[in-house]
Write an enzyme that holds these catalytic residues in place. Sequence first.
Site, PDB file in Angstrom:
ATOM      1  N   SER A  88      16.571 -27.988  17.733  1.00 30.14           N
ATOM      2  CA  SER A  88      15.286 -28.673  17.860  1.00 30.14           C
ATOM      3  C   SER A  88      15.104 -29.240  19.264  1.00 30.14           C
ATOM      4  O   SER A  88      16.081 -29.628  19.923  1.00 30.14           O
ATOM      5  CB  SER A  88      15.214 -29.811  16.839  1.00 30.14           C
ATOM      6  OG  SER A  88      14.138 -30.688  17.111  1.00 30.14           O
ATOM      7  N   TYR A 117      18.354 -37.353  13.186  1.00 30.07           N
ATOM      8  CA  TYR A 117      17.981 -35.936  13.074  1.00 30.07           C
ATOM      9  C   TYR A 117      18.402 -35.195  14.339  1.00 30.07           C
ATOM     10  O   TYR A 117      19.045 -34.141  14.281  1.00 30.07           O
ATOM     11  CB  TYR A 117      16.474 -35.816  12.851  1.00 30.07           C
ATOM     12  CG  TYR A 117      15.959 -34.406  12.970  1.00 30.07           C
ATOM     13  CD1 TYR A 117      16.293 -33.438  12.029  1.00 30.07           C
ATOM     14  CD2 TYR A 117      15.131 -34.019  14.038  1.00 30.07           C
ATOM     15  CE1 TYR A 117      15.836 -32.132  12.135  1.00 30.07           C
ATOM     16  CE2 TYR A 117      14.664 -32.723  14.151  1.00 30.07           C
ATOM     17  CZ  TYR A 117      15.019 -31.781  13.210  1.00 30.07           C
ATOM     18  OH  TYR A 117      14.568 -30.493  13.319  1.00 30.07           O
TER      19      TYR A 117
END
Length: 336
Positions: free
Chosen positions: A127, A152
Amino acid sequence: MKILITGAAGFIGMHTAKRLLERGDEVVGVDNINDYYDVKLKQDRLEQLKSYDKFRFIKLDIADKEVMEALFAKEGFQRVVNLAAQPGVRYSLKNPHAYISSNIVGFTNILEGCRHHKIEHLVYASSSSVYGANTKMPFSVHQNVDHPVSLYAATKKASELMAHTYSHLYGLPTSGLRFFTVYGPWGRPDMSPSLFAGAILEGRPIDVFNEGKMRRDFTYIDDIVEGVVRVLDQTATPDAAFDTSNPDPGTSYAPYRIYNIGNHEPVELMTFIETIEKAVGRKAEKNMLPMQAGDVVATYADIDGLTNAVGFAPSTPLQEGITKFVTWYKDYHGVH
């Protein structure tokens, strides 16, 4: 090829599976169909795949070690695309254990399956969140990413490190893809395009964080899938020019690669909202709010590595992509 896609009921997973099936690959899709967001949307995505003869779906959780061992032992996959993850920056502040279970434990099970069953190439989702506190733009895979600002992001950085370890120890070819703000038809309902379109259509105000002073490298789903498939087809190899005295984070002496996949054209949040307003045909009532914890002000992808490796650069204009998304959103939800 026979390919395992994890997270097959997800947004990127469904589109990637469809693309591979359309070119004739055999795809086994797995997903745990959790209720992080609307389960019906996940089931409806799977319905898009069930018409293909070469598609099979198995409901399972990648964090289940025994189940994953049995899956790899039985199926004989050639390549693996890991798109299963607990997504969402903000939710990681509320439920950190979900991220460790899926993004760390689950990914370990995938790496072990690939190691023991001689998988030719593992491609996995990372990501743009890994860039964290970095402010040097555009974000490059040659930069260090050691300052995550959400759990995350930290789990995605951890996945990259774990993949490198397996590439080093066992010669497993791995390629990590740092996705930049993916949008399009069948997109997640917790992402800004769905939140904004839904609110505007229903006459509700939209929440605009950091007073709208944000920039994102919005990337259309078809461009993401094209990048995934091209990288999957080009197995990661060692970098002959790798210098251990001056190590490059984007490559390795091991068969390991990291790529950004982004539209490399950051858009102001207010411009993004205006584009959705135009596609919907209504103005949004805006609720201006401060910055949220764990968020970043801007994302911007340097994609030279991707372009040089596979000859592709995302290029779908925002207006075109948003128009397609809003058309799908209206049809799927029956609102106009």
